[in-house]
Design a protein around this motif. Sequence first.
Motif: not given
Length: 389
Positions: A259-262, A271-273, A290-295, A300-302
Amino acid sequence: MRTRKDIEELESKILAPYAMKSQDAGARQYDEPQHEWRTSYQRDRDRIVHCEAFRKLEYKTQVFVIFEGDYYRTRLTHTIEVAQLARTLGRNLRLNEDLIEAIALAHDLGHPPFGHAGEEALNSIVREAKIQFNHNFRSYEIVAKLEKKYPHFDGLNLTREVLVGILKHRTVFDMPGAHIPKPFSDEGPTLEAQIVDIADSLAYLNHDVDDGLTSGCILEKDLMDSALWQKAIKKFGGQGPGNNRDMFRYQAVKELIDMQVKDLLKATYERLLGFKFKSAQDVKDRRDYVVGFSKSMHREREDLQGLLNEKLYHHWRVERMTAKARRIVRDLFDVYLRNPQQLPYGIYARNKKFSMPQKYAIICNYIASMTDRFALDEHKRLFDPYQKV
């Protein structure tokens, strides 16, 4: 058969514009001729795998100290898992997998024995001499000067991008040192380095869940307070046939990672686009990550990280382990500081006079080079009257 030039030409065709190409690799500290078959980053990766500090990771703590059992993750198995996750992410984003792997394999070389407990113990001691121990900087020192493999230079003579990735490695538990060497201080990390940072946080969050459940320090009912955990077990239908708890745990952690990888790939690509980077240099110049998860995934990870902080990292058994580890580090340091003549000749030169900060730094670096096993054996040699010295 492909030569180095063939591989570099292939990279130009298949990697994204913002990827770091091997043919553009930054200079090494010491000039070396190019290899006929391997790219610069392939050579870096190979040098790291064959260095002494990498082998020592086998007997260094991740969370559970080696005397707790053989089936928990060590710093080496964690490093391999980080490299695997980072390569997967990099491949999907069309980044340079060889650079990713080199940074991933080197990112924890500087960890002292007993993991973060060992680092905290060392830092609390050396503060007395107004110095600091930082494992990122220690990793850099290992590959830049402490490894002795080549007749004409110290260290492994790695490329600039790998060194920046090591020095500026950043997660919840890893921060760049206060004093980054001047040649690297103004340069931002490549996307490949950013991928390693996020893969590190992915690996330890999810695999600490796995080791925590295995140890019994956290229970499945504890994790039900995490929305991310609830989604994971829902994805594979919860407990499978045969009431196999090992299989349940494996499937749950696998779904957590998936789930986290997707989410990470989708959020990062969007973001790259938007940024429309035309080269790897554009990424370095920007400096922001630039690399990171959605909000939503970040929240949820926090929540899951907070749950682990409360239930696992401060479990009474883990507290006992870390307290014991700190005592061992403090005991060793005190013995060496009272009488540095007990240090090996190659560590403490008898024909020189050292200031207090220099003594502290020498002892700190010597202890940091130890594995858990060596530190435990050394403690026995110094404190058990029946042990041979």
